[in-house]
Write a protein that holds these residues in place. Sequence first.
Motif, PDB file in Angstrom:
ATOM      1  N   ALA A  88       7.057  14.102  57.952  1.00  0.00           N
ATOM      2  CA  ALA A  88       8.446  14.460  57.652  1.00  0.00           C
ATOM      3  C   ALA A  88       9.403  13.367  58.119  1.00  0.00           C
ATOM      4  CB  ALA A  88       8.802  15.793  58.304  1.00  0.00           C
ATOM      5  N   ALA A  89       9.151  12.797  59.290  1.00  0.00           N
ATOM      6  CA  ALA A  89      10.010  11.729  59.802  1.00  0.00           C
ATOM      7  C   ALA A  89       9.940  10.503  58.885  1.00  0.00           C
ATOM      8  CB  ALA A  89       9.605  11.358  61.227  1.00  0.00           C
ATOM      9  N   LEU A  91      14.020   8.476  52.657  1.00  0.00           N
ATOM     10  CA  LEU A  91      15.144   9.111  51.956  1.00  0.00           C
ATOM     11  C   LEU A  91      16.466   8.479  52.372  1.00  0.00           C
ATOM     12  CD1 LEU A  91      16.042  11.339  50.015  1.00  0.00           C
ATOM     13  CD2 LEU A  91      16.122  12.884  51.978  1.00  0.00           C
ATOM     14  N   LYS A  92      16.627   8.185  53.658  1.00  0.00           N
ATOM     15  CA  LYS A  92      17.848   7.523  54.132  1.00  0.00           C
ATOM     16  C   LYS A  92      18.009   6.146  53.483  1.00  0.00           C
ATOM     17  CE  LYS A  92      18.153   9.678  58.673  1.00  0.00           C
ATOM     18  NZ  LYS A  92      18.000   9.473  60.119  1.00  0.00           N
ATOM     19  N   VAL A  93      16.912   5.396  53.406  1.00  0.00           N
ATOM     20  CA  VAL A  93      16.958   4.076  52.780  1.00  0.00           C
ATOM     21  C   VAL A  93      17.334   4.230  51.309  1.00  0.00           C
ATOM     22  CG1 VAL A  93      15.528   2.113  52.068  1.00  0.00           C
ATOM     23  CG2 VAL A  93      15.327   3.013  54.388  1.00  0.00           C
ATOM     24  N   TYR A  94      16.758   5.165  50.634  1.00  0.00           N
ATOM     25  CA  TYR A  94      17.052   5.407  49.233  1.00  0.00           C
ATOM     26  C   TYR A  94      18.512   5.791  49.044  1.00  0.00           C
ATOM     27  CZ  TYR A  94      16.849   7.506  44.603  1.00  0.00           C
ATOM     28  OH  TYR A  94      17.090   7.839  43.282  1.00  0.00           O
ATOM     29  N   GLN A  95      19.012   6.678  49.901  1.00  0.00           N
ATOM     30  CA  GLN A  95      20.405   7.125  49.781  1.00  0.00           C
ATOM     31  C   GLN A  95      21.396   6.019  50.133  1.00  0.00           C
ATOM     32  OE1 GLN A  95      20.295  10.588  52.297  1.00  0.00           O
ATOM     33  NE2 GLN A  95      19.967  11.990  50.563  1.00  0.00           N
ATOM     34  N   SER A  96      21.009   5.130  51.026  1.00  0.00           N
ATOM     35  CA  SER A  96      21.914   4.061  51.443  1.00  0.00           C
ATOM     36  C   SER A  96      22.102   3.004  50.333  1.00  0.00           C
ATOM     37  CB  SER A  96      21.401   3.382  52.709  1.00  0.00           C
ATOM     38  OG  SER A  96      20.235   2.653  52.445  1.00  0.00           O
TER      39      SER A  96
END
Length: 143
Positions: A128-129, A135-140
């Motif tokens: 999950a981590a 996901l953070k990299v993708y969203q950024s």
Amino acid sequence: MKHRENLLDGMMAFFVCTACITMLEGVVGMLFYPEIKLGFEAFFSPPIFAFFSTLFGVVTRSKRELSVREVLIRRGIHLLLIEGLVFGVNYAFGNIYNPLESGILAVAIAVVFVAVYGVLWLNDLRSAAAFNEKLKVYQSRGL
């Protein structure tokens, strides 16, 4: 994809169970039966118990989201099935334990059960981590 994840989860549970059962059998055997020497056929016992323990995990599966209470009840049933398996197989092969040995074996099985679920939980936490980081990299990227 879901079937592949279920298969991988089952395989992970099987191998963690096998490792924990092997350690349990070694410790309990050395403590209570140090005079018994085992042959190579003894190597089959942990994977067989792990296979059926993993198979009994079907009682914890559900198509819907379970409440905490339902999860705990199902895991309790899972533990009771495993305890029944171990004591039933031992009884079938003529291994009868005194009350102290039975109590220690029951507690040891429960410890292995908790250890297996703990290792699986830690693996899920790690996955999950890693997913959240991706996901953070993708969203950024601002997509």
